[in-house]
Design an enzyme around this catalytic site. Structure first.
Site, PDB file in Angstrom:
ATOM      1  N   GLU A  38       0.832  -1.208   0.000  1.00  0.00           N
ATOM      2  CA  GLU A  38       0.000   0.000   0.000  1.00  0.00           C
ATOM      3  C   GLU A  38       0.867   1.258   0.000  1.00  0.00           C
ATOM      4  O   GLU A  38       0.543   2.238  -0.661  1.00  0.00           O
ATOM      5  CB  GLU A  38      -0.930   0.011   1.230  1.00  0.00           C
ATOM      6  CG  GLU A  38      -2.129  -0.903   1.086  1.00  0.00           C
ATOM      7  CD  GLU A  38      -3.037  -0.490  -0.065  1.00  0.00           C
ATOM      8  OE1 GLU A  38      -3.242   0.719  -0.268  1.00  0.00           O
ATOM      9  OE2 GLU A  38      -3.522  -1.378  -0.782  1.00  0.00           O
ATOM     10  N   CYS A 193     -12.849   3.505 -14.469  1.00  0.00           N
ATOM     11  CA  CYS A 193     -13.152   4.926 -14.256  1.00  0.00           C
ATOM     12  C   CYS A 193     -11.827   5.697 -14.206  1.00  0.00           C
ATOM     13  O   CYS A 193     -11.472   6.311 -13.200  1.00  0.00           O
ATOM     14  CB  CYS A 193     -13.964   5.102 -12.969  1.00  0.00           C
ATOM     15  SG  CYS A 193     -14.773   6.706 -12.914  1.00  0.00           S
ATOM     16  N   CYS A 203     -18.509  -0.211 -17.807  1.00  0.00           N
ATOM     17  CA  CYS A 203     -18.613   0.014 -16.358  1.00  0.00           C
ATOM     18  C   CYS A 203     -19.912  -0.573 -15.790  1.00  0.00           C
ATOM     19  O   CYS A 203     -20.996  -0.253 -16.285  1.00  0.00           O
ATOM     20  CB  CYS A 203     -18.547   1.516 -16.076  1.00  0.00           C
ATOM     21  SG  CYS A 203     -18.724   1.897 -14.331  1.00  0.00           S
TER      22      CYS A 203
HETATM   23  S1  SF4 Z   1     -20.063   5.238 -15.825  1.00  0.00           S
HETATM   24 FE1  SF4 Z   1     -18.524   4.247 -14.588  1.00  0.00          FE
HETATM   25  S2  SF4 Z   1     -16.606   4.655 -15.687  1.00  0.00           S
HETATM   26 FE2  SF4 Z   1     -18.131   6.118 -16.431  1.00  0.00          FE
HETATM   27  S3  SF4 Z   1     -17.837   7.901 -15.143  1.00  0.00           S
HETATM   28 FE3  SF4 Z   1     -19.462   6.702 -14.239  1.00  0.00          FE
HETATM   29  S4  SF4 Z   1     -18.441   5.445 -12.717  1.00  0.00           S
HETATM   30 FE4  SF4 Z   1     -16.847   6.227 -14.083  1.00  0.00          FE
END
Ligand code: SF4
Length: 347
Positions: A38, A193, A203
């Site tokens: 970490e 993300c 996502c």
């Molecule tokens: S959809 Fe998923 S990858 Fe796209 S901004 Fe939102 S959390 Fe991030």
């Protein structure tokens, strides 16, 4: 705000298919191994950390090995990873763990935070990843994910927003599969993300992401307000003796490159030449190409000047710890990275 109780389930389902299971610190999980990983992973990518982690564990397999080591050796194992305060804190905390915790890594957040170099998020990561307990993490990747999911505008490290994000992160943390959940939320932040061009189509959270719904993904998180970095120029002396050795000085333990070895440093060429003259040494030095280095709080230009002697004076500056080193010895000591690069390309 994202409070959907299925959040962790969705995330874990994604993790089961796409997560990372084979990182070296995920094998033979111990508090010590997770802690070291970490700390290495702060500001540093997984692919860079892996070889450092493996070498570090080979040399210091247990916390007592690290506690007993000389700080110089620890710094040499860290050379190239940057942010050397991390290595000094790791070493100091290893000593504390041996002396105050019978060489056992603490298992609660408060005791971990009391150690040097461990913040709230790192403590949460350690207890969840090493002991599978509900530790809350909020590193840079998780902050980015949560600000986007909840369309939170404003710089995330601002205290009000930081507080809000800790609250959300705590609400979302499940009661079980904590090690996987922590790895999953870090992984999705790092691989899906991403800061630039996040892979929203892949996502699992796209259905509940407010930034996506509001077409604000590229705007969130709000970047830190920019300030112009100050610029400093210094001169360093690359002094060689009649045996081809280089004179190095150990830097004070506090400040930049604390405890690392570097070249004698001066405010400018005039100060460098004055010091040479005071030592009865020639003052005609050869200028080498300047080196630029950027720290988080300022930019540094290093102007190296080379001088080859047919003697070996003990030092050029008063009150400094100096030593002559052969080229072959340089990899055994902790060296400031720009100086290491300079020495490598100077015969
Ligand atoms: S959809 Fe998923 S990858 Fe796209 S901004 Fe939102 S959390 Fe991030």
């Amino acid at each position: 705000m994202t409070t959907n109780s299925s959040f962790s389930e969705q995330l874990l389902t994604w993790f089961d298919q796409h997560g990372r299971y084979h990182l070296p610190w995920q094998q033979n999980r111990t508090g010590y191994r997770v802690w070291v990983s970490e700390i290495m992973l702060q500001q540093t990518q997984v692919v860079t950390v892996i070889p450092y982690f493996e070498r570090f564990m080979e040399r210091f397999p247990a916390v007592k090995d690290l506690a007993q080591a000389d700080i110089d050796e620890v710094l040499s194992m860290w050379t190239g990873l940057g942010y050397y305060t991390r290595a000094r804190n790791l070493h100091a905390s290893a000593i504390t763990i041996v002396e105050q915790h019978q060489a056992n890594m603490p298992k609660d957040v408060e005791a971990l935070i009391a150690l040097k170099g461990i913040g709230r998020s790192t403590a949460g990561a350690i207890i969840s990843q090493a002991y599978n307990l509900p530790g809350v993490i909020l590193d840079g990747n998780v902050k980015r994910l949560l600000t986007r999911l909840n369309a939170i505008e404003g710089w995330p490290s601002q205290s009000q927003i930081d507080k809000q994000l800790w609250h959300i992160a705590t609400q979302l943390t499940p009661d079980q599969r904590n090690a996987d959940y922590t790895q999953a939320i870090m992984d999705i932040g790092a691989t899906i993300c991403k800061p630039k061009q996040p892979l929203c189509v892949a996502c699992p959270m796209q259905g509940q992401c407010l930034a996506l719904a509001q077409d604000k993904v590229a705007l969130i998180p709000t970047p830190k307000p920019k300030k112009v970095l100050p610029h400093k120029t210094i001169s360093v002396l690359l002094l060689k003796n009649q045996y081809g050795q280089t004179l190095l000085e150990q830097r004070p333990s506090k400040g930049i490159w604390g405890g690392l070895w570097s070249l004698p440093e001066f405010s400018d060429l005039k100060a460098l030449q004055t010091q040479l003259a005071l030592n009865g040494l020639p003052t005609k030095t050869k200028p080498l190409a300047p080196i630029k280095h950027i720290f988080s709080h300022y930019k540094l230009t290093i102007e190296p000047h080379m001088l080859v002697l047919n003697s070996s004076p003990h030092k050029v500056a008063e009150n400094s710890k100096s030593q002559w080193y052969d080229n072959q010895q340089l990899h055994t000591i902790g060296l400031a990275t720009p100086i290491k690069k300079l020495l490598e390309k100077t015969p």
